[in-house]
Design a protein around this motif. Structure first.
Motif: not given
Length: 229
Positions: A95-99, A139-147
């Protein structure tokens, strides 16, 4: 039975997956070991030998880690708070690291311990667990960048203005000093040259007037020379 459908436990392949203390009838936590062989990962035999003999073994086959709940449900097993999910190594999870981080965070949020056997890492769901805090932060950091990627207009929301109209007298004073250049002034203000020029065009009427006069003179000169005919 296909290998990805196989689930074995101390209570048999189709047991409830819940160990009970003998004579008390009280449910205790269980350990579920997710075993999957991917390119470059340890073999199933190596993985099986590394986990507790009392663990419920899930042979995933071609199923990914995000299907663990479905694999358990086929045998009537349900993860509950206090349980432990074990993997031999992260190379066993395609799986991807983010997932993967998001799935681990979900397990922890539901009160389930996550363990990586080969690394000796145990992440507890307790709020004060440092590894739990790290997973949440990632996880919060990934969501922030995705946003930022999906909603770039929110990136500047709440950002203070770099240059305000009240700064104009100070900026003009800096520019009028002997030897001063726009580059030097922009660096002193912490902005780019283009930001400085755009600011002056917008808030310095005298500069705008001079520019218009120069443009008019240039147009008149070109017209007289016939270059615009």
């Amino acid at each position: 039975m296909a290998v990805h459908d196989l689930l074995t436990s101390p209570l048999g392949p189709w047991g409830t997956g819940i160990d009970r203390q003998r004579g008390r009838g009280r449910e205790v936590s269980k350990t579920v070991a997710f075993l999957a062989e991917c390119q470059g990962s340890a073999t199933i035999e190596v993985q099986r030998a590394a986990v507790s003999p009392d663990a419920h073994i899930v042979l995933a086959g071609r199923q990914s880690f995000n299907k663990l709940g479905d694999l358990l449900a086929r045998s009537g097993v349900r993860l509950e708070a206090g349980d432990r999910v074990v993997v031999y190594d992260l190379t066993c999870i395609a799986l991807s690291t983010a997932t993967l981080i998001r799935l681990i965070k979900r397990l922890l949020r539901n009160g389930i311990i996550f363990e990586i056997v080969s690394a000796g890492i145990v992440i507890n769901p307790a709020p004060d667990d440092k590894l739990h805090a790290l997973v949440t932060a990632l996880d919060d950091h990934h969501r922030y960048l995705h946003g930022l990627k999906t909603h770039p207009e929110t990136a500047s929301r709440g950002r203070k203005r770099l240059l305000a109209p009240d700064d104009l007298p100070e900026i003009k004073s800096k520019l009028e000093r002997p030897g001063a250049t726009a580059t030097d002034v922009a660096q002193a203000l912490g902005v780019s040259r283009s930001t400085l020029f755009n600011f002056l065009e917008r808030y310095d009427p005298s500069r705008s007037t001079r520019r218009k006069k120069l443009e008019e003179r240039g147009a008149t000169g070109l017209g007289k020379s016939g270059h615009l005919a």
